[in-house]
Write a protein that holds these residues in place. Structure first.
Motif, PDB file in Angstrom:
ATOM      1  N   SER A  18       0.845  -1.184   0.000  1.00 14.42           N
ATOM      2  CA  SER A  18       0.000   0.000   0.000  1.00 14.42           C
ATOM      3  C   SER A  18       0.885   1.240   0.000  1.00 14.42           C
ATOM      4  O   SER A  18       1.985   1.217   0.559  1.00 14.42           O
ATOM      5  CB  SER A  18      -0.894  -0.006   1.235  1.00 14.42           C
ATOM      6  N   ALA A  19       0.403   2.316  -0.605  1.00 13.50           N
ATOM      7  CA  ALA A  19       1.157   3.569  -0.662  1.00 13.50           C
ATOM      8  C   ALA A  19       0.384   4.676   0.037  1.00 13.50           C
ATOM      9  O   ALA A  19      -0.679   5.083  -0.427  1.00 13.50           O
ATOM     10  CB  ALA A  19       1.433   3.967  -2.109  1.00 13.50           C
ATOM     11  N   LEU A  20       0.928   5.153   1.164  1.00  8.41           N
ATOM     12  CA  LEU A  20       0.366   6.321   1.845  1.00  8.41           C
ATOM     13  C   LEU A  20       0.974   7.547   1.180  1.00  8.41           C
ATOM     14  O   LEU A  20       2.131   7.874   1.419  1.00  8.41           O
ATOM     15  CB  LEU A  20       0.735   6.324   3.326  1.00  8.41           C
ATOM     16  N   ILE A  21       0.202   8.189   0.337  1.00 11.82           N
ATOM     17  CA  ILE A  21       0.670   9.377  -0.377  1.00 11.82           C
ATOM     18  C   ILE A  21       0.103  10.603   0.331  1.00 11.82           C
ATOM     19  O   ILE A  21      -1.109  10.692   0.557  1.00 11.82           O
ATOM     20  CB  ILE A  21       0.189   9.379  -1.851  1.00 11.82           C
ATOM     21  N   ALA A  59       8.688  -3.545  -3.019  1.00 19.20           N
ATOM     22  CA  ALA A  59       8.902  -2.169  -3.486  1.00 19.20           C
ATOM     23  C   ALA A  59       8.540  -2.040  -4.967  1.00 19.20           C
ATOM     24  O   ALA A  59       7.955  -1.036  -5.389  1.00 19.20           O
ATOM     25  CB  ALA A  59      10.341  -1.735  -3.241  1.00 19.20           C
ATOM     26  N   ASP A  60       8.861  -3.047  -5.744  1.00 15.04           N
ATOM     27  CA  ASP A  60       8.508  -3.028  -7.169  1.00 15.04           C
ATOM     28  C   ASP A  60       6.999  -3.174  -7.346  1.00 15.04           C
ATOM     29  O   ASP A  60       6.400  -2.548  -8.229  1.00 15.04           O
ATOM     30  CB  ASP A  60       9.221  -4.149  -7.922  1.00 15.04           C
ATOM     31  N   ALA A  61       6.384  -4.005  -6.498  1.00 18.57           N
ATOM     32  CA  ALA A  61       4.940  -4.233  -6.603  1.00 18.57           C
ATOM     33  C   ALA A  61       4.154  -2.951  -6.343  1.00 18.57           C
ATOM     34  O   ALA A  61       3.226  -2.625  -7.093  1.00 18.57           O
ATOM     35  CB  ALA A  61       4.506  -5.331  -5.623  1.00 18.57           C
ATOM     36  N   ILE A  62       4.516  -2.199  -5.300  1.00 19.95           N
ATOM     37  CA  ILE A  62       3.742  -0.986  -5.012  1.00 19.95           C
ATOM     38  C   ILE A  62       3.995   0.078  -6.072  1.00 19.95           C
ATOM     39  O   ILE A  62       3.069   0.798  -6.457  1.00 19.95           O
ATOM     40  CB  ILE A  62       3.971  -0.462  -3.575  1.00 19.95           C
ATOM     41  N   ALA A  63       5.215   0.173  -6.581  1.00 18.66           N
ATOM     42  CA  ALA A  63       5.489   1.128  -7.662  1.00 18.66           C
ATOM     43  C   ALA A  63       4.658   0.769  -8.898  1.00 18.66           C
ATOM     44  O   ALA A  63       4.083   1.647  -9.550  1.00 18.66           O
ATOM     45  CB  ALA A  63       6.976   1.152  -7.988  1.00 18.66           C
ATOM     46  N   ARG A  64       4.563  -0.526  -9.208  1.00 18.59           N
ATOM     47  CA  ARG A  64       3.772  -0.993 -10.349  1.00 18.59           C
ATOM     48  C   ARG A  64       2.290  -0.696 -10.138  1.00 18.59           C
ATOM     49  O   ARG A  64       1.607  -0.170 -11.027  1.00 18.59           O
ATOM     50  CB  ARG A  64       3.996  -2.493 -10.568  1.00 18.59           C
ATOM     51  N   GLU A  65       1.773  -1.042  -8.953  1.00 14.78           N
ATOM     52  CA  GLU A  65       0.353  -0.810  -8.663  1.00 14.78           C
ATOM     53  C   GLU A  65       0.004   0.675  -8.772  1.00 14.78           C
ATOM     54  O   GLU A  65      -1.028   1.040  -9.343  1.00 14.78           O
ATOM     55  CB  GLU A  65      -0.012  -1.329  -7.269  1.00 14.78           C
ATOM     56  N   GLY A  71      -1.314   6.176 -12.787  1.00 16.78           N
ATOM     57  CA  GLY A  71      -0.372   6.824 -13.680  1.00 16.78           C
ATOM     58  C   GLY A  71       0.789   7.502 -12.958  1.00 16.78           C
ATOM     59  O   GLY A  71       1.689   8.033 -13.593  1.00 16.78           O
ATOM     60  N   LEU A  72       0.782   7.485 -11.609  1.00 14.04           N
ATOM     61  CA  LEU A  72       1.835   8.155 -10.846  1.00 14.04           C
ATOM     62  C   LEU A  72       3.114   7.325 -10.784  1.00 14.04           C
ATOM     63  O   LEU A  72       3.070   6.113 -10.575  1.00 14.04           O
ATOM     64  CB  LEU A  72       1.388   8.411  -9.405  1.00 14.04           C
ATOM     65  N   THR A  73       4.229   8.018 -10.950  1.00 14.13           N
ATOM     66  CA  THR A  73       5.553   7.443 -10.722  1.00 14.13           C
ATOM     67  C   THR A  73       6.264   8.419  -9.801  1.00 14.13           C
ATOM     68  O   THR A  73       6.718   9.476 -10.243  1.00 14.13           O
ATOM     69  CB  THR A  73       6.333   7.292 -12.045  1.00 14.13           C
ATOM     70  N   ILE A  74       6.307   8.096  -8.513  1.00 15.84           N
ATOM     71  CA  ILE A  74       6.933   8.961  -7.514  1.00 15.84           C
ATOM     72  C   ILE A  74       7.836   8.119  -6.625  1.00 15.84           C
ATOM     73  O   ILE A  74       7.624   6.910  -6.500  1.00 15.84           O
ATOM     74  CB  ILE A  74       5.889   9.713  -6.657  1.00 15.84           C
ATOM     75  N   PRO A  75       8.833   8.731  -5.987  1.00 19.88           N
ATOM     76  CA  PRO A  75       9.661   7.967  -5.057  1.00 19.88           C
ATOM     77  C   PRO A  75       8.836   7.482  -3.868  1.00 19.88           C
ATOM     78  O   PRO A  75       8.023   8.227  -3.320  1.00 19.88           O
ATOM     79  CB  PRO A  75      10.715   8.979  -4.592  1.00 19.88           C
ATOM     80  N   LEU A  76       9.045   6.243  -3.488  1.00 22.18           N
ATOM     81  CA  LEU A  76       8.356   5.638  -2.341  1.00 22.18           C
ATOM     82  C   LEU A  76       9.400   5.092  -1.378  1.00 22.18           C
ATOM     83  O   LEU A  76      10.434   4.586  -1.796  1.00 22.18           O
ATOM     84  CB  LEU A  76       7.424   4.514  -2.788  1.00 22.18           C
ATOM     85  N   THR A  77       9.091   5.176  -0.083  1.00 20.88           N
ATOM     86  CA  THR A  77       9.987   4.698   0.964  1.00 20.88           C
ATOM     87  C   THR A  77       9.259   3.685   1.827  1.00 20.88           C
ATOM     88  O   THR A  77       8.112   3.929   2.234  1.00 20.88           O
ATOM     89  CB  THR A  77      10.439   5.893   1.851  1.00 20.88           C
ATOM     90  N   VAL A  97       3.533  -1.104   4.010  1.00 20.06           N
ATOM     91  CA  VAL A  97       3.119   0.264   3.711  1.00 20.06           C
ATOM     92  C   VAL A  97       4.345   1.103   3.323  1.00 20.06           C
ATOM     93  O   VAL A  97       5.344   1.113   4.046  1.00 20.06           O
ATOM     94  CB  VAL A  97       2.401   0.900   4.918  1.00 20.06           C
ATOM     95  N   TYR A  98       4.231   1.774   2.213  1.00 20.98           N
ATOM     96  CA  TYR A  98       5.257   2.684   1.710  1.00 20.98           C
ATOM     97  C   TYR A  98       4.694   4.095   1.757  1.00 20.98           C
ATOM     98  O   TYR A  98       3.475   4.285   1.708  1.00 20.98           O
ATOM     99  CB  TYR A  98       5.645   2.311   0.280  1.00 20.98           C
ATOM    100  N   THR A  99       5.561   5.085   1.861  1.00 18.54           N
ATOM    101  CA  THR A  99       5.114   6.473   1.855  1.00 18.54           C
ATOM    102  C   THR A  99       5.692   7.203   0.659  1.00 18.54           C
ATOM    103  O   THR A  99       6.749   6.850   0.138  1.00 18.54           O
ATOM    104  CB  THR A  99       5.526   7.215   3.147  1.00 18.54           C
ATOM    105  N   GLY A 100       4.974   8.238   0.257  1.00 19.15           N
ATOM    106  CA  GLY A 100       5.417   9.092  -0.834  1.00 19.15           C
ATOM    107  C   GLY A 100       4.733  10.437  -0.719  1.00 19.15           C
ATOM    108  O   GLY A 100       3.797  10.612   0.072  1.00 19.15           O
ATOM    109  N   HIS A 101       5.218  11.391  -1.490  1.00 15.91           N
ATOM    110  CA  HIS A 101       4.668  12.750  -1.462  1.00 15.91           C
ATOM    111  C   HIS A 101       4.357  13.173  -2.894  1.00 15.91           C
ATOM    112  O   HIS A 101       5.150  12.948  -3.811  1.00 15.91           O
ATOM    113  CB  HIS A 101       5.699  13.707  -0.849  1.00 15.91           C
ATOM    114  N   TRP A 102       3.189  13.805  -3.048  1.00 16.78           N
ATOM    115  CA  TRP A 102       2.789  14.300  -4.370  1.00 16.78           C
ATOM    116  C   TRP A 102       1.804  15.438  -4.163  1.00 16.78           C
ATOM    117  O   TRP A 102       0.877  15.323  -3.362  1.00 16.78           O
ATOM    118  CB  TRP A 102       2.152  13.177  -5.181  1.00 16.78           C
ATOM    119  N   ASP A 103       2.027  16.530  -4.849  1.00 14.31           N
ATOM    120  CA  ASP A 103       1.085  17.650  -4.840  1.00 14.31           C
ATOM    121  C   ASP A 103       0.452  17.720  -6.221  1.00 14.31           C
ATOM    122  O   ASP A 103       1.111  18.080  -7.189  1.00 14.31           O
ATOM    123  CB  ASP A 103       1.811  18.972  -4.533  1.00 14.31           C
ATOM    124  N   GLY A 104      -0.778  17.346  -6.300  1.00 14.95           N
ATOM    125  CA  GLY A 104      -1.453  17.368  -7.596  1.00 14.95           C
ATOM    126  C   GLY A 104      -2.948  17.185  -7.419  1.00 14.95           C
ATOM    127  O   GLY A 104      -3.453  16.981  -6.314  1.00 14.95           O
TER     128      GLY A 104
END
Length: 144
Positions: A18-21, A59-65, A71-77, A97-104
């Protein structure tokens, strides 16, 4: 439910990702899941996520999902691992759970699964249908 913060170098064990953005206002990007039989947490608001393909690192799975569904490609930790155990909603196992930041604009994203994406402040979460594992991940994130 419990959560622990792994070091970013460690592969977090999990059956799902999961990605907490968050954005600059501290809001969380949540996904209104389809309200259909056969999926985890139908009709709930949750972060984007999914399950890894066989042999796929988490890490690859959450980036792919994230890319496939928004359509987002952002750094995840790597951030934490939470447990879900709710057979009623087909949710069982651990969530990395991975975290990332995006303003959009969440509504401008090309959503390919679910109903919609929306930014929510933490104060609104108690009024939404959010899975317990997601509430736990956000609680841990807020405390960090």
């Amino acid at each position: 439910m419990t959560g622990t913060a792994p070091s970013p170098q460690r592969t977090t064990p999990g059956t799902g990702t999961s990605a907490l953005i968050t954005n600059s206002q501290g809001e969380y990007l949540l996904h209104l899941r389809d309200n259909i039989e056969g999926i985890c947490w139908p009709g709930y608001w949750a972060p984007i996520g999914g399950r890894p393909e066989p042999g796929e690192p988490l890490a690859d799975a959450i980036a792919r999902e994230l890319k496939e569904e928004t359509g987002l490609t952002i750094p995840l930790t790597a951030f934490t691992t939470v447990h879900q155990d709710n057979a009623e909603h087909l949710g069982k196992g651990t969530i990395a759970v991975y975290t990332g930041h995006w303003d959009g604009d969440a509504h401008a994203l090309p959503l390919t699964e679910g109903v919609m994406l929306h930014w929510f402040p933490v104060s609104v979460l108690p009024r939404l249908r959010v899975p317990p594992w997601c509430r736990e991940a956000i609680r841990i994130h807020q405390a960090a």
